[in-house]
Design an enzyme around this catalytic site. Structure first.
Site, PDB file in Angstrom:
ATOM      1  N   ASN A   8       0.874  -1.179   0.000  1.00  0.00           N
ATOM      2  CA  ASN A   8       0.000   0.000   0.000  1.00  0.00           C
ATOM      3  C   ASN A   8       0.913   1.231   0.000  1.00  0.00           C
ATOM      4  OD1 ASN A   8      -1.849   1.994   0.397  1.00  0.00           O
ATOM      5  ND2 ASN A   8      -2.512   1.330   2.441  1.00  0.00           N
ATOM      6  N   TRP A   9       1.057   1.811  -1.180  1.00  0.00           N
ATOM      7  CA  TRP A   9       2.002   2.929  -1.304  1.00  0.00           C
ATOM      8  C   TRP A   9       1.450   4.238  -0.741  1.00  0.00           C
ATOM      9  CZ3 TRP A   9       4.302   2.422  -6.975  1.00  0.00           C
ATOM     10  CH2 TRP A   9       5.158   1.314  -7.018  1.00  0.00           C
ATOM     11  N   LYS A  10       0.144   4.260  -0.447  1.00  0.00           N
ATOM     12  CA  LYS A  10      -0.484   5.492   0.054  1.00  0.00           C
ATOM     13  C   LYS A  10      -0.136   6.669  -0.871  1.00  0.00           C
ATOM     14  CE  LYS A  10      -0.639   3.418   4.576  1.00  0.00           C
ATOM     15  NZ  LYS A  10      -0.718   3.573   6.031  1.00  0.00           N
ATOM     16  N   HIS A  94     -10.189   1.537   4.056  1.00  0.00           N
ATOM     17  CA  HIS A  94      -8.973   1.682   4.880  1.00  0.00           C
ATOM     18  C   HIS A  94      -9.263   2.684   6.004  1.00  0.00           C
ATOM     19  CE1 HIS A  94      -4.901   2.771   6.074  1.00  0.00           C
ATOM     20  NE2 HIS A  94      -4.493   1.660   5.484  1.00  0.00           N
ATOM     21  N   GLU A  96      -7.629   5.064   7.135  1.00  0.00           N
ATOM     22  CA  GLU A  96      -7.337   6.461   6.785  1.00  0.00           C
ATOM     23  C   GLU A  96      -8.488   7.067   5.987  1.00  0.00           C
ATOM     24  OE1 GLU A  96      -3.429   5.740   5.124  1.00  0.00           O
ATOM     25  OE2 GLU A  96      -2.704   5.261   7.131  1.00  0.00           O
ATOM     26  N   GLU A 164      -6.493  -4.580  10.146  1.00  0.00           N
ATOM     27  CA  GLU A 164      -5.457  -3.574  10.398  1.00  0.00           C
ATOM     28  C   GLU A 164      -5.822  -2.765  11.646  1.00  0.00           C
ATOM     29  OE1 GLU A 164      -3.160  -2.497   6.572  1.00  0.00           O
ATOM     30  OE2 GLU A 164      -4.897  -1.205   6.704  1.00  0.00           O
ATOM     31  N   GLY A 170       1.637   2.280  10.917  1.00  0.00           N
ATOM     32  CA  GLY A 170       2.711   3.280  10.916  1.00  0.00           C
ATOM     33  C   GLY A 170       3.353   3.545  12.270  1.00  0.00           C
ATOM     34  N   SER A 208       2.351  -2.073  10.468  1.00  0.00           N
ATOM     35  CA  SER A 208       3.761  -2.145  10.842  1.00  0.00           C
ATOM     36  C   SER A 208       4.435  -3.484  10.535  1.00  0.00           C
ATOM     37  CB  SER A 208       3.941  -1.789  12.327  1.00  0.00           C
ATOM     38  OG  SER A 208       3.575  -0.445  12.548  1.00  0.00           O
ATOM     39  N   GLY A 229       2.357  -1.119   4.359  1.00  0.00           N
ATOM     40  CA  GLY A 229       2.512   0.286   3.991  1.00  0.00           C
ATOM     41  C   GLY A 229       3.970   0.689   3.905  1.00  0.00           C
ATOM     42  N   GLY A 230       4.483   1.291   4.982  1.00  0.00           N
ATOM     43  CA  GLY A 230       5.842   1.846   4.990  1.00  0.00           C
ATOM     44  C   GLY A 230       6.914   0.915   4.446  1.00  0.00           C
TER      45      GLY A 230
HETATM   46  P1  PGA Z   1       2.039   0.315   7.683  1.00  0.00           P
HETATM   47  O1  PGA Z   1       0.642   0.580   6.917  1.00  0.00           O
HETATM   48  O2  PGA Z   1       2.572  -0.989   7.174  1.00  0.00           O
HETATM   49  O3  PGA Z   1       2.899   1.500   7.306  1.00  0.00           O
HETATM   50  O4  PGA Z   1       1.739   0.262   9.135  1.00  0.00           O
HETATM   51  C1  PGA Z   1      -0.245  -0.453   6.653  1.00  0.00           C
HETATM   52  C2  PGA Z   1      -1.506   0.083   6.003  1.00  0.00           C
HETATM   53  O5  PGA Z   1      -1.970   1.161   6.417  1.00  0.00           O
HETATM   54  O6  PGA Z   1      -2.060  -0.550   5.103  1.00  0.00           O
END
Ligand code: PGA
Length: 251
Positions: A8-10, A94, A96, A164, A170, A208, A229-230
């Site tokens: 997930n590159w956001k 998601h 967010e 999640e 994050g 994470s 994500g990250g």
């Molecule tokens: P993260 O994000 O791996 O940076 O915690 C995961 C996500 O929000 O899908």
């Protein structure tokens, strides 16, 4: 095979980032199963990534789709557009999106239906907040999120769920692997008992996940994969996590 590991590159990336990422990934990934890997890129890069000469067969998808198929909705993209540009999945709901864009269970159910109608796989995200975890109501919250969205779906046939925890995204913190396993078991039970007509392809863990903790999380039998994500922003790191996954799951 269903999608198992999704990057997930956001809100990150550029055309040159896409090219470099694919090159770095290809150098280090050892498995043959690229179709179980996905990149949820910013929508504007979906077509570029899907057709990229260095893409070894990784599925490409979006991080969101609109809740209606077309219309006067400035700035939105539809599930059919994702499909048309070579995408085959979309993240839906998601945290967010729920937090920053006020997405409700009803919005999410409409998105799940539209994804299904356009033949793209929805990656339906659920997860508890820190306060909810501290109150000990994680199970109840997840059940409400699942039922609240799925019972309003009319066309959904098949989906992937990503568990999640909001407090884990994050933050560098994750639940204990055993706890993730039992939560995944509960999620599968709820879907199978309440929505037996649905094909639940996989339950992924997200929050994470990185090269250090991937192995302890993937060792859990109910963890079918991960939404990352990250740690997915470098092709080399995503390849390493993919290799760990293949070793543990015997793929
Ligand atoms: P993260 O994000 O791996 O940076 O915690 C995961 C996500 O929000 O899908």
């Amino acid at each position: 095979m269903s999608l198992k590991l999704i990057a997930n590159w956001k809100l990150h990336g550029s055309k040159s980032f896409c090219t470099q990422w694919l090159k770095d990934f290809k150098k280090d990934f050892q498995g043959p199963n690229t179709s179980s890997l996905g990149i949820a890129s910013p929508s504007i890069f979906i077509n570029n990534l899907a057709l990229h000469s260095d893409n070894p067969g990784i599925s490409i998808g979006s991080q969101n789709i609109d809740q209606v198929a077309s219309g006067a909705r400035t700035g939105e993209i539809s599930s059919a557009m994702v499909k048309d540009c070579g995408g085959n999945f979309s993240i839906v709901g998601h945290s967010e999106r729920r937090i920053f864009f006020n997405e409700s269970n009803l919005d999410i159910s409409k998105k799940l239906d539209l994804a299904s109608e356009s033949l793209i796989t929805p990656i339906f995200c659920i997860g508890e907040s820190l306060t909810e975890k501290q109150k000990g109501i994680t199970g109840k919250v997840l059940e409400q999120q699942i039922i609240g969205a799925l019972e309003q779906c009319l066309k959904l046939q098949s989906l992937i769920i990503a568990y999640e925890p909001v407090w884990s995204i994050g933050s560098g913190k994750t639940p204990e692997p055993k706890e993730i396993n039992s939560i995944h078991e509960n999620i599968k039970d709820i879907v199978q008992s309440r929505f037996s007509e649905l094909d639940l392809q996989a339950v992924l863990y997200g929050g994470s996940v990185n090269m250090e903790n991937a192995s302890s999380i993937f060792k859990e039998t109910e963890v079918d994969g991960a939404l990352i994500g990250g740690a997915s922003l470098k092709g080399k790191d995503f390849a390493t996590i993919g290799n760990i996954f293949n070793d543990i799951k015997g793929l």
